[in-house]
Design a protein around this motif. Structure first.
Motif, PDB file in Angstrom:
ATOM      1  N   LEU A 109       1.093   8.610  -1.354  1.00 43.88           N
ATOM      2  CA  LEU A 109       1.939   7.709  -0.571  1.00 43.88           C
ATOM      3  C   LEU A 109       1.646   6.248  -0.895  1.00 43.88           C
ATOM      4  O   LEU A 109       0.499   5.884  -1.179  1.00 43.88           O
ATOM      5  CB  LEU A 109       1.726   7.964   0.922  1.00 43.88           C
ATOM      6  N   PRO A 110       2.659   5.402  -0.831  1.00 42.81           N
ATOM      7  CA  PRO A 110       2.467   3.998  -1.214  1.00 42.81           C
ATOM      8  C   PRO A 110       1.408   3.279  -0.386  1.00 42.81           C
ATOM      9  O   PRO A 110       0.711   2.412  -0.904  1.00 42.81           O
ATOM     10  CB  PRO A 110       3.850   3.376  -1.000  1.00 42.81           C
ATOM     11  N   ASP A 111       1.274   3.659   0.903  1.00 45.00           N
ATOM     12  CA  ASP A 111       0.303   2.951   1.733  1.00 45.00           C
ATOM     13  C   ASP A 111      -1.138   3.282   1.384  1.00 45.00           C
ATOM     14  O   ASP A 111      -2.052   2.621   1.850  1.00 45.00           O
ATOM     15  CB  ASP A 111       0.583   3.223   3.216  1.00 45.00           C
ATOM     16  N   GLN A 112      -1.336   4.330   0.598  1.00 45.08           N
ATOM     17  CA  GLN A 112      -2.693   4.657   0.162  1.00 45.08           C
ATOM     18  C   GLN A 112      -2.986   4.177  -1.268  1.00 45.08           C
ATOM     19  O   GLN A 112      -4.122   4.240  -1.726  1.00 45.08           O
ATOM     20  CB  GLN A 112      -2.909   6.173   0.227  1.00 45.08           C
ATOM     21  N   LEU A 115      -5.866   1.668  -2.002  1.00 50.73           N
ATOM     22  CA  LEU A 115      -7.202   2.264  -1.940  1.00 50.73           C
ATOM     23  C   LEU A 115      -7.474   3.082  -3.196  1.00 50.73           C
ATOM     24  O   LEU A 115      -8.567   3.038  -3.769  1.00 50.73           O
ATOM     25  CB  LEU A 115      -7.328   3.171  -0.712  1.00 50.73           C
ATOM     26  N   VAL A 134       9.486  -0.535  -2.161  1.00 45.73           N
ATOM     27  CA  VAL A 134       8.557  -0.198  -1.064  1.00 45.73           C
ATOM     28  C   VAL A 134       7.163   0.072  -1.631  1.00 45.73           C
ATOM     29  O   VAL A 134       6.150  -0.370  -1.090  1.00 45.73           O
ATOM     30  CB  VAL A 134       9.071   1.020  -0.266  1.00 45.73           C
ATOM     31  N   ARG A 137       5.432  -3.199  -2.559  1.00 48.82           N
ATOM     32  CA  ARG A 137       5.045  -3.981  -1.386  1.00 48.82           C
ATOM     33  C   ARG A 137       3.847  -3.323  -0.688  1.00 48.82           C
ATOM     34  O   ARG A 137       2.873  -3.984  -0.346  1.00 48.82           O
ATOM     35  CB  ARG A 137       6.236  -4.073  -0.434  1.00 48.82           C
ATOM     36  N   ALA A 138       3.933  -2.004  -0.472  1.00 50.33           N
ATOM     37  CA  ALA A 138       2.866  -1.307   0.258  1.00 50.33           C
ATOM     38  C   ALA A 138       1.576  -1.257  -0.550  1.00 50.33           C
ATOM     39  O   ALA A 138       0.491  -1.494  -0.027  1.00 50.33           O
ATOM     40  CB  ALA A 138       3.317   0.100   0.645  1.00 50.33           C
ATOM     41  N   SER A 141      -0.217  -4.613  -0.444  1.00 49.75           N
ATOM     42  CA  SER A 141      -0.114  -5.355   0.813  1.00 49.75           C
ATOM     43  C   SER A 141      -1.445  -5.906   1.294  1.00 49.75           C
ATOM     44  O   SER A 141      -1.490  -6.830   2.085  1.00 49.75           O
ATOM     45  CB  SER A 141       0.490  -4.463   1.900  1.00 49.75           C
ATOM     46  N   LEU A 142      -2.535  -5.340   0.831  1.00 50.49           N
ATOM     47  CA  LEU A 142      -3.837  -5.881   1.254  1.00 50.49           C
ATOM     48  C   LEU A 142      -4.687  -6.054  -0.001  1.00 50.49           C
ATOM     49  O   LEU A 142      -5.307  -5.110  -0.468  1.00 50.49           O
ATOM     50  CB  LEU A 142      -4.513  -4.941   2.263  1.00 50.49           C
ATOM     51  N   LEU A 144      -7.076  -8.434  -0.344  1.00 51.59           N
ATOM     52  CA  LEU A 144      -8.430  -8.914  -0.053  1.00 51.59           C
ATOM     53  C   LEU A 144      -9.321  -7.727   0.266  1.00 51.59           C
ATOM     54  O   LEU A 144      -8.868  -6.750   0.857  1.00 51.59           O
ATOM     55  CB  LEU A 144      -8.411  -9.869   1.140  1.00 51.59           C
TER      56      LEU A 144
END
Lengths: 179, 551, 106
Positions: A109-112, A115, A134, A137-138, A141-142, A144
């Protein structure tokens, strides 16, 4: 399955070869770790590139004797919240010093993705409907992070053990990061 | 206390922006609830019985007045004017809207706070002794290490999708006020034979449905090896912890299945692979973080304060409060003030925005701007001059925050239970309220003495019932609430798990049962013997007899 | 074995945006007042009602819809289980909050 590398869809040159099918020609073949161990003599002479698929309950260190001959290690996320492959990637990249491609497959998934990149993954097999916008962007997104001994999102994976960095941001890192 | 620098501020803001984007993708349907759930949990957002619930971290229990005021503001502006201080140095808001969540997190970030990793299968808020830095028995302030672990564990790339949640607690004192033996990793600062301070490392402790007292897996660890060693533990757990059954997924099960020796061997093997571990935690970094926790400028005072002595002689109510709620400070002339959030008949741990603001005000005026929050759901002002105690007490009285019951039978730890929690099987708060009302008499409470009652509304044990001298666990049978009572648990340095005393009780039978247990103790105790000491001497038999014998 | 009489059922969920407890009312509208919920008296009706709820979840209106047993005498619709009664009314220890206090009922 669409493949994302460097934040873009990219053509997948690899062919997943089911156990039992012959390894022939100059195809870039992904084979199971079980077969890799069994048929190593044959596989090591293969004309094309060799990749391995390691399931997430196997010991990543067992790849060590073969890594010089491998161009790709594929690690699995059977479901997105089964996080064993993060540690496997970290071991392959950082402890075993593998410099080839580490690919995430399964429930990716993009949100992982951010990591995963930091643990050493650099390519991602995603589901058919994945929007690239998406994803970008995901995944980014973080950017730092506190753990200097893992690369930042977007930073080249570190595989050289001489590049030892603190597991925590030091004062110097902070000054640099704040610029 | 720790102050965010530009990096920390940017990090927390970036995390809020990331979650803001995830929320908008959820609201517009790009993310399903299944995909969103782990993302929201890792930002502290639950869906509870009545509404969403936001759990905000109070790392190692330290708050500034400004932060406390911001919590009051959030309670007032985005919730129903109150918050609930939990058993893990967090505060929960019970009614926030998903639509407001990113704004709430922005308000928190403005005062250097966040809700990162207060839920989810990741490393949770790192807790510590709430008297850190001020307790007379302390080897060293544990908070710099808790802060280092907080930073190190924040959005850790490798350890964010663990088999199950992971809790780390740190104490710097031999008297364990952080219940380190009931954590996945417990760290105790202690000196080796050469007088060098390092850590004793415990692992595999926890509560839940399988309560376990953690085992020592390293007698003494160099400070600079802390992050490398914890990384080794985490990697062994991430790779080998069970993922097939969520009730067997905590590290305690892995430690039990492997046995402590084999677990220790695997961790040591992994630790050995991390070369130059001291690089991972440079000495300068320990020094830099420690500097933030240097004690405030305290005056050189005489330890005896004559005005205080005068007030103690003249004012009985003040003296009663002073006896229970004040602890010994390591600096002469100062006192540790414990503020009970357990008013008689009240909801343990709840505070409204007005009370939060008064505590913030008192901390600012009398306490170097610092407030502590503890896992027993009370607050602490850790630096009050003895000469100010009477004034502080008077203001606490006006705010209904001067309940004089610390450590007594009405100072009950209690989870939200079925009144708020989606997982609960029975109510816990009204049981606490009824016990509190039953034992409301100040004289009776003192006669009973030290007695920790802890109540959980389900097997997950957020109310720490396993560690209660009297533990109460709310369950459900055929649609009715019923309660199991355990005796002899303890969360301190002599950690013990309470034993079930016998068949459970209906809701209405709980208070009479607790009353019988207390009466039995008072009848059989020897001179000066606490409930726990008496129980350890006589065992469960007399209590069983009192509870279950046919009369 | 005598067939156990089936309890009447309604579908409940939490609304996605604000998280508040809602019930599936007539014509697929989610209502805050359980008194206005659509009541299923037979198993088949309940399944259909739940399916409607699950569709609403897919459409991202609500989260985690499920069926609850209710008693519906003349006076009021009341959940049979204590958990659902608390969920429908509000915390039993804060009678000033939740639907029992008249909040969110309109």
């Amino acid at each position: 399955m669409p493949l994302i590398k460097d934040n873009s869809f990219t053509k997948d040159h690899w062919t997943a070869l089911p156990d039992g099918l012959p390894l022939a020609g100059a195809v870039d073949a992904i084979i199971s770790f079980k077969r890799l161990e069994q048929d190593w003599d044959e596989i090591s002479l293969h004309n094309g590139r060799v990749g391995v698929l390691l399931d997430n309950s196997s010991d990543a260190e067992a790849l060590q004797p073969y890594l010089d001959r491998l161009d790709l290690v594929v690690l699995e996320f059977p479901v997105f919240n089964d996080g064993r492959a993060y540690s496997q990637a970290r071991i392959v990249r950082s402890q075993l010093g593998f410099s080839g491609e580490i690919r995430a497959t399964g429930d990716v998934l993009p949100d992982q993705a951010g990591l995963m990149m930091r643990c050493g993954f650099d390519s991602f097999e995603v589901s058919g409907g994945q929007s690239l916008e998406v994803w970008q962007r995901a995944a980014n997104s973080l950017t730092l992070s506190y753990q200097r001994n893992y690369p930042k999102v977007g930073e080249k994976p570190r595989h050289d053990r001489s590049e030892r960095a603190a597991a925590i941001l030091t004062d110097t890192d902070r000054a640099g990061a704040a610029l | 206390m720790y102050r965010y620098d530009e990096f920390d501020i940017n990090f927390v803001n970036a995390r809020v922006d990331q979650f803001r984007d995830q929320i908008s993708r959820r609201l517009n349907g790009d993310l399903t609830e299944e995909q969103f759930k782990p993302l929201r949990l890792m930002n502290g957002l639950y869906l509870q019985l009545h509404a969403y619930m936001l759990r905000v971290a109070i790392p190692y229990g330290t708050l500034s007045s400004r932060q406390m005021r911001q919590l009051a503001f959030i309670a007032e502006r985005f919730d129903k004017d109150y918050g609930h201080f939990t058993t893990r140095q967090n505060i929960q808001f019970n009614w926030p809207k998903l639509e407001d969540m990113a704004d709430i997190l922005t308000h928190l970030a403005d005062v250097e706070m966040h809700a990162i990793q207060t839920s989810g299968n990741c490393i949770r808020n790192v807790t510590a002794d709430h008297w850190a830095g001020v307790a007379a028995d302390e080897v060293e302030d544990p908070r710099p290490y808790a802060e280092l672990l907080r930073q190190w564990s924040s959005v850790h790339p490798e350890f964010t999708f663990l088999p199950r949640k992971f809790k780390i607690a740190v104490t710097g004192a031999p008297n364990d006020r952080a219940a380190v033996a009931f954590h996945d990793i417990g760290l105790k600062v202690k000196e080796n034979e050469d007088g060098e301070a390092g850590f004793e490392v415990l692992a595999g402790g926890g509560m839940g449905r399988t309560p376990v007292v953690g085992v020592t897996i390293r007698d003494w660890l160099r400070k600079k090896d802390l992050l490398a060693y914890v990384e080794a533990i985490m990697r062994v757990y991430n790779l080998h912890g069970r993922r097939d059954n969520k009730y067997k997924a905590r590290i305690k099960i892995l430690v039990m299945d492997l046995g402590a020796d084999e677990f220790r061997r695997q961790v040591d093997e992994e630790f050995a692979k991390i070369d130059a571990p001291e690089v991972l935690l440079p000495e300068e970094e320990i020094q830099r973080i420690s500097a933030y926790f240097a004690p405030p400028d305290c005056e050189k005072l005489d330890d005896n304060d004559s005005t205080l002595d005068g007030h103690l002689k003249e004012n009985t109510a003040f003296r009663l409060w002073h006896d229970t709620n004040i602890a010994t400070h390591k600096i002469p002339g100062y006192a540790i003030v414990n503020i009970s959030l357990k008013p008689i008949g009240g909801i343990p741990g709840d505070a409204n925005s007005a009370q939060m603001r008064i505590v913030a005000e008192l901390a600012e005026r009398y306490n170097h701007d610092e407030i502590r929050v503890n896992y027993e759901q009370n607050l602490v002002l850790p630096y009050v001059r003895k000469s100010d105690l009477f004034q502080v007490w008077q203001e606490l009285v006006d705010a209904e925050l001067a309940t004089d019951n610390l450590g007594l039978v009405t100072d009950i730890i209690c989870c939200p239970g079925l009144d708020y929690c989606a997982l609960a099987t029975a109510r816990s708060i009204p049981i606490a309220q009824e016990i509190s009302n039953h034992f409301s008499d100040a004289g009776k409470q003192r006669e009973i003495g030290d007695l920790k009652i802890k109540i959980s509304g389900c097997i997950n044990a957020c109310g720490h019932h396993h560690a209660g001298h009297i533990g109460i666990l709310g369950l459900e049978k055929r649609g009715q609430e019923y309660y199991q009572i355990t005796l002899g648990g303890s969360g301190d340095e002599n950690a013990a798990i309470g034993a079930i005393v016998g068949p459970g009780f209906s809701y209405a039978e709980v208070v009479p049962a607790v009353d019988k247990i207390v009466d039995t103790y008072m009848d059989l105790r020897e001179e000066g013997e606490t409930f726990l000491e008496a129980y350890r001497r006589v065992g469960a038999a007399p209590f069983k007899e009192a509870l279950y014998a046919a009369h | 074995m005598a067939k156990k009489s089936e309890a009447a059922k309604v579908v409940t969920a939490n609304r996605l945006g604000d998280g508040l407890v809602v019930f599936l009312g007539q014509e697929g509208v989610w209502v805050e007042d359980i008194g206005k919920a659509e009541i299923a008296h037979a198993n088949g009706d309940a399944d259909a009602l739940l399916q409607q709820g699950l569709n609403a979840e897919k459409a991202n209106h609500v989260v985690e819809p499920y069926l609850i047993d209710v008693g519906d005498d003349e006076a009021a619709v009341t959940p049979l289980h204590i958990r659902e009664r608390i969920r429908t009314l509000g915390p039993s220890v804060r009678l000033d909050l939740g639907k029992q206090a008249g909040e969110h009922l309109f």
